[in-house]
Design a protein around this motif. Structure first.
Motif, PDB file in Angstrom:
ATOM      1  N   CYS A   1       0.495  -1.123   0.145  1.00 57.08           N
ATOM      2  CA  CYS A   1       0.186  -0.558  -0.222  1.00 57.08           C
ATOM      3  C   CYS A   1       0.899   1.173   0.419  1.00 57.08           C
ATOM      4  O   CYS A   1       0.455   2.299  -0.517  1.00 57.08           O
TER       5      CYS A   1
ATOM      6  N   CYS B   1       1.504   3.772  -2.875  1.00 56.80           N
ATOM      7  CA  CYS B   1       0.545   4.966  -3.368  1.00 56.80           C
ATOM      8  C   CYS B   1       0.171   5.797  -2.378  1.00 56.80           C
ATOM      9  O   CYS B   1      -0.198   7.287  -2.059  1.00 56.80           O
ATOM     10  N   HIS B   2      -0.350   5.307  -0.990  1.00 58.43           N
ATOM     11  CA  HIS B   2      -0.560   5.589   0.486  1.00 58.43           C
ATOM     12  C   HIS B   2       0.450   6.456   1.153  1.00 58.43           C
ATOM     13  O   HIS B   2       0.288   7.169   2.049  1.00 58.43           O
TER      14      HIS B   2
ATOM     15  N   THR C   1      -6.646   8.064  -1.157  1.00 62.33           N
ATOM     16  CA  THR C   1      -7.228   8.332  -0.316  1.00 62.33           C
ATOM     17  C   THR C   1      -5.882   8.909   0.579  1.00 62.33           C
ATOM     18  O   THR C   1      -5.113   8.176   0.691  1.00 62.33           O
TER      19      THR C   1
ATOM     20  N   SER D   1     -12.951  -0.004  -4.588  1.00 60.37           N
ATOM     21  CA  SER D   1     -13.785   0.832  -4.066  1.00 60.37           C
ATOM     22  C   SER D   1     -14.834   0.693  -5.181  1.00 60.37           C
ATOM     23  O   SER D   1     -14.736   0.755  -5.798  1.00 60.37           O
TER      24      SER D   1
ATOM     25  N   ARG E   1     -15.936   1.587  -8.836  1.00 63.69           N
ATOM     26  CA  ARG E   1     -14.619   0.585  -9.543  1.00 63.69           C
ATOM     27  C   ARG E   1     -14.232  -0.832  -8.910  1.00 63.69           C
ATOM     28  O   ARG E   1     -13.538  -0.808  -8.958  1.00 63.69           O
TER      29      ARG E   1
ATOM     30  N   ASP F   1      -5.164   1.968 -10.862  1.00 65.84           N
ATOM     31  CA  ASP F   1      -5.068   3.660  -9.321  1.00 65.84           C
ATOM     32  C   ASP F   1      -5.313   2.851  -8.258  1.00 65.84           C
ATOM     33  O   ASP F   1      -4.526   3.049  -7.093  1.00 65.84           O
ATOM     34  N   MET F   2      -6.355   1.974  -7.680  1.00 65.61           N
ATOM     35  CA  MET F   2      -6.811   1.042  -6.914  1.00 65.61           C
ATOM     36  C   MET F   2      -7.207  -0.313  -6.787  1.00 65.61           C
ATOM     37  O   MET F   2      -7.949  -0.400  -7.380  1.00 65.61           O
TER      38      MET F   2
HETATM   39  C1  HEC Z   1      -1.493   1.885  -7.153  1.00 68.08           C
HETATM   40  C2  HEC Z   1      -2.142   2.583  -6.305  1.00 68.08           C
HETATM   41  C3  HEC Z   1      -2.666   1.588  -4.563  1.00 68.08           C
HETATM   42  C4  HEC Z   1      -2.191   1.392  -4.075  1.00 68.08           C
HETATM   43  C5  HEC Z   1      -1.159   0.080  -4.555  1.00 68.08           C
HETATM   44  C6  HEC Z   1      -3.430   0.586  -2.859  1.00 68.08           C
HETATM   45  N1  HEC Z   1      -3.833   1.892  -3.203  1.00 68.08           N
HETATM   46 FE1  HEC Z   1      -5.911   2.163  -2.211  1.00 68.08          FE
HETATM   47  N2  HEC Z   1      -6.426   3.853  -3.194  1.00 68.08           N
HETATM   48  C7  HEC Z   1      -5.628   4.344  -3.944  1.00 68.08           C
HETATM   49  C8  HEC Z   1      -6.102   5.980  -4.560  1.00 68.08           C
HETATM   50  C9  HEC Z   1      -6.464   5.753  -6.386  1.00 68.08           C
HETATM   51  C10 HEC Z   1      -7.691   5.570  -3.952  1.00 68.08           C
HETATM   52  C11 HEC Z   1      -8.566   5.959  -4.278  1.00 68.08           C
HETATM   53  C12 HEC Z   1      -9.510   6.344  -5.232  1.00 68.08           C
HETATM   54  C13 HEC Z   1     -10.547   5.142  -5.401  1.00 68.08           C
HETATM   55  O1  HEC Z   1     -10.630   4.831  -3.824  1.00 68.08           O
HETATM   56  O2  HEC Z   1     -10.574   4.412  -5.889  1.00 68.08           O
HETATM   57  C14 HEC Z   1      -7.256   4.346  -2.917  1.00 68.08           C
HETATM   58  C15 HEC Z   1      -8.492   4.710  -1.999  1.00 68.08           C
HETATM   59  C16 HEC Z   1      -8.024   3.670  -0.484  1.00 68.08           C
HETATM   60  C17 HEC Z   1      -9.085   3.430   0.925  1.00 68.08           C
HETATM   61  C18 HEC Z   1     -10.668   3.897   0.509  1.00 68.08           C
HETATM   62  C19 HEC Z   1     -11.863   3.563  -0.717  1.00 68.08           C
HETATM   63  C20 HEC Z   1     -13.076   4.837  -0.172  1.00 68.08           C
HETATM   64  O3  HEC Z   1     -14.015   4.395  -0.302  1.00 68.08           O
HETATM   65  O4  HEC Z   1     -13.001   5.849   0.400  1.00 68.08           O
HETATM   66  C21 HEC Z   1      -8.673   2.780   1.453  1.00 68.08           C
HETATM   67  C22 HEC Z   1      -9.405   2.456   2.487  1.00 68.08           C
HETATM   68  C23 HEC Z   1      -8.072   2.435   0.208  1.00 68.08           C
HETATM   69  N3  HEC Z   1      -7.407   2.830  -0.813  1.00 68.08           N
HETATM   70  C24 HEC Z   1      -6.375   1.526   1.455  1.00 68.08           C
HETATM   71  C25 HEC Z   1      -5.425   0.578   0.714  1.00 68.08           C
HETATM   72  C26 HEC Z   1      -4.902  -0.654   1.269  1.00 68.08           C
HETATM   73  C27 HEC Z   1      -5.461  -0.959   2.695  1.00 68.08           C
HETATM   74  C28 HEC Z   1      -4.117  -0.565   0.317  1.00 68.08           C
HETATM   75  C29 HEC Z   1      -2.956  -1.988  -0.031  1.00 68.08           C
HETATM   76  C30 HEC Z   1      -3.562  -3.074   0.585  1.00 68.08           C
HETATM   77  C31 HEC Z   1      -3.618  -0.165  -0.747  1.00 68.08           C
HETATM   78  N4  HEC Z   1      -4.924   1.024  -0.455  1.00 68.08           N
HETATM   79  C32 HEC Z   1      -2.967  -0.105  -1.673  1.00 68.08           C
HETATM   80  C33 HEC Z   1      -4.221   3.776  -5.004  1.00 68.08           C
HETATM   81  C34 HEC Z   1      -3.394   2.700  -4.334  1.00 68.08           C
END
Ligand code: HEC
Length: 146
Positions: free
Chosen positions: A52, A55-56, A75, A101, A104, A110-111
């Motif tokens: 994570c 990106c985060h 986020t 999320s 999508r 992106d996520m």
């Molecule tokens: C390639 C980049 C990327 C990676 C790697 C990534 N994320 Fe994200 N994440 C995003 C983006 C961009 C968003 C905002 C857009 C979306 O919600 O799709 C997001 C949104 C989220 C949200 C908010 C969703 C919401 O509905 O508000 C959470 C919780 C989250 N990520 C958790 C994680 C966790 C935990 C991991 C690792 C296991 C992870 N992400 C890995 C890019 C990433």
């Protein structure tokens, strides 16, 4: 050039795993996918760092090295409690991990949707997948802004 490649390797991360390759000529980060790496399901922190943080951000603030290359800003995970009325939204985070999320639901660059990826790591043992999700969810709770 070699040094540059090493730098790019340094921010290599898992998603379907994506890797950020700094393009020498353009200077623009580019995301590349690579197979997910194995981690211990017992450590939410290790999994967060591996899957994570790119990106985060290391502390969850949405400022990881790959963030500028994404269409949507990652986020800020430290604000989840604040943006959810003062209560950490554990089940929302778990749902996002398992199913993606919002609209999508099939995931995007992106996520990524993590459920199927975690399943592939543990030969489809649901209990391990569950453990991964809950340890990551708990770890993110420790990152919440006060
Ligand atoms: C390639 C980049 C990327 C990676 C790697 C990534 N994320 Fe994200 N994440 C995003 C983006 C961009 C968003 C905002 C857009 C979306 O919600 O799709 C997001 C949104 C989220 C949200 C908010 C969703 C919401 O509905 O508000 C959470 C919780 C989250 N990520 C958790 C994680 C966790 C935990 C991991 C690792 C296991 C992870 N992400 C890995 C890019 C990433």
């Amino acid at each position: 050039m070699f040094k540059h490649t090493m730098l790019a390797m340094g921010v290599l991360f898992a998603a379907t795993s994506l890797c950020l390759a700094q393009q020498a000529t353009l200077g623009k980060p580019e995301i590349k996918k690579e197979p997910i790496k194995q981690t211990s399901a017992a450590s939410g922190k290790d999994m967060y760092t591996q899957y994570c943080a790119a990106c985060h951000g290391a502390e969850g603030k949405g400022d990881g090295p790959a963030a500028p290359a994404l269409k949507t800003a990652p986020t800020d995970l430290t604000q989840l409690t604040k943006t959810h009325g003062g209560k950490y939204p554990a089940s929302m985070v778990a749902g996002t991990l398992k199913f993606g999320s919002g609209p999508r639901a099939h995931g995007s660059v992106d996520m990524p949707v993590w459920g199927p990826l975690f399943q592939s790591l543990d030969k489809y043992h649901d209990s391990v997948v569950q453990q991964r999700v809950s340890n990551i969810v708990n770890y993110i709770e420790t990152l919440q802004a006060k």
